[in-house]
Design a protein around this motif. Structure first.
Motif, short mmCIF file in Angstrom:
data_model
loop_
_atom_site.label_atom_id
_atom_site.label_comp_id
_atom_site.label_asym_id
_atom_site.label_seq_id
_atom_site.Cartn_x
_atom_site.Cartn_y
_atom_site.Cartn_z
N ALA A 171 0.85 -1.19 0.00
CA ALA A 171 0.00 0.00 0.00
C ALA A 171 0.88 1.24 0.00
N TYR A 172 0.57 2.18 -0.89
CA TYR A 172 1.40 3.39 -0.98
C TYR A 172 0.61 4.68 -0.82
N TYR A 173 -0.73 4.62 -0.95
CA TYR A 173 -1.53 5.83 -0.76
C TYR A 173 -2.92 5.46 -0.27
N LEU A 216 -4.35 -1.65 7.18
CA LEU A 216 -3.01 -1.63 6.59
C LEU A 216 -1.92 -1.99 7.58
N LEU A 266 4.15 4.85 2.93
CA LEU A 266 2.73 5.15 2.75
C LEU A 266 2.45 6.62 3.01
N PHE A 286 -7.87 3.00 -0.46
CA PHE A 286 -6.42 2.86 -0.44
C PHE A 286 -5.96 2.16 -1.71
#
Length: 369
Positions: A171-173, A216, A266, A286
């Motif tokens: 997950a990055y955003y 997350l 993130l 997300f």
């Protein structure tokens, strides 16, 4: 001495008869601190929905309010002072339903008196108080659960399971959003800093931020930048279906946003408002490098077989059977399990909020620590 509503319900002094009876029927007995709307609308019915749980006491700093609450809801004992309530040997647990800035003192006192605690969200009005609550839970070994019911939503639990299984990849955003067109709480317990600690950021923002971070894996935040505004609450001409309030008392924000960076790379944006001139602004979501998800509609998005696809995930059977918020609390008490909503995680929301408020004052990003 406790004030007693129901003379036919008696708990003998000394605790011996009570202990024998408890072993026989395996009851958990609960007291409620704070006799307001969240106590009546959520905590009282929540505890009573669990088999083998009794609510036997309530307190409020306005004694007549506690008495009326007890009479209306058939609760045998009422108090003005929460120290009198938590001194009852009969109690196993308490719900803390006081205003945000008054969560810490009764929570810590109850934990130190040997009671398990379910404290309404947010954890506290600031990170300092939240830290004291966490330390009290660690020191006493009692359960401190924070009232964040979104974690018990079956859809949110399903997304968390998929994330843990690697379905979404890295997950990055993410975007956590809780924007109302109009929904300003009318009570002074929400709109004054001395009682609430803040406005929608810590009132409704805590729900969406916590559940997103929980899905997350609660990565560690490092920095936050934020902005707040008061554009509606200090005006007398605002339409508000939630009732009237005193604009002169209103000294919290009615809008807040933040950008939060995490150790693992993130980034999350957080948007909250009690009042605005928009609707339909979107949902919490997300993005991962393998798949992403939106909360409403409840869908995941990915690529498969050379095509872009989306679908509503099936809720696994084990999640369908998972306990709800209050059932999980009492299950943890009975079985000696860890807190279902541990303060070690939730305290990071308090630290993030403190950083966003500081950033809004200074105009610079702030370390979260």
């Amino acid at each position: 001495m406790p004030n007693k509503i129901s003379p036919e319900i008696d708990f003998p002094n000394g605790g011996a008869a009570m202990s024998a009876r408890r072993r026989r029927v395996k009851k958990i007995r609960v007291g409620i601190i704070g006799a307001g709307g969240i106590a009546a609308g959520k905590h009282l019915p929540g505890h009573r929905s669990v088999k083998g749980v009794e609510v036997i006491a309530v307190c409020d700093i306005v004694e007549e309010k506690a008495k009326a609450f007890a009479r209306k809801h058939d609760i045998p004992y009422y108090f003005k002072d929460y120290m009198d309530l938590i001194s009852m040997d009969e109690l196993d647990a308490v719900s803390v339903c006081t205003p945000n800035n008054f969560h810490a003192a009764p929570t810590i006192a109850a934990l130190e008196a040997g009671k398990h605690v379910l404290c309404e969200k947010p954890m506290a009005g600031n990170a300092r108080d939240a830290q004291a609550m966490l330390e009290a839970a660690q020191r006493t070994g009692k359960i401190l659960q924070i009232g964040l019911q979104s974690r018990f939503n079956k859809r949110m639990m399903t997304l968390r399971k998929l994330y843990q299984e690697g379905f979404f990849g890295e997950a990055y955003y993410g975007r956590a959003i809780a924007l109302r067109r109009r929904g300003i709480p009318a009570s002074p317990t929400f709109i004054t800093k001395k009682m609430a600690g803040g406005g929608p950021l810590i009132d409704i923002g805590v729900h969406v931020l916590d559940v997103l971070l929980w899905i997350l894996g609660y990565p560690r935040p490092v920095r936050a930048f934020g902005s707040i505004a008061t554009k509606f609450g200090n005006r007398a001409d605002v339409i508000n279906p939630w009732g009237k309030w005193d604009p002169k008392q209103f000294d919290v924000e009615d809008f807040a946003m933040g950008v939060i960076k995490f150790e693992n790379g993130l980034t999350i944006t957080l948007e909250t408002a009690w009042a605005s001139h928009v609707e339909g602004t979107g949902t919490t979501f997300f993005m991962g490098d393998k798949a992403g998800a939106t909360f409403s509609p409840f869908r995941v998005y990915t690529d498969k077989g050379g095509e872009m696809i989306s679908f509503e995930p099936e809720i696994p059977k084990e999640i369908q059977k998972a306990p709800g918020e209050f059932e999980a609390f009492h299950k943890a008490i009975r079985e000696g399990l860890p807190s279902p909503v541990p303060p070690e995680e939730v305290i990071w929301t308090s630290k993030i909020f403190d950083a966003i408020y500081k950033s809004a004052r200074t105009g610079t990003s702030v370390a979260v620590k």
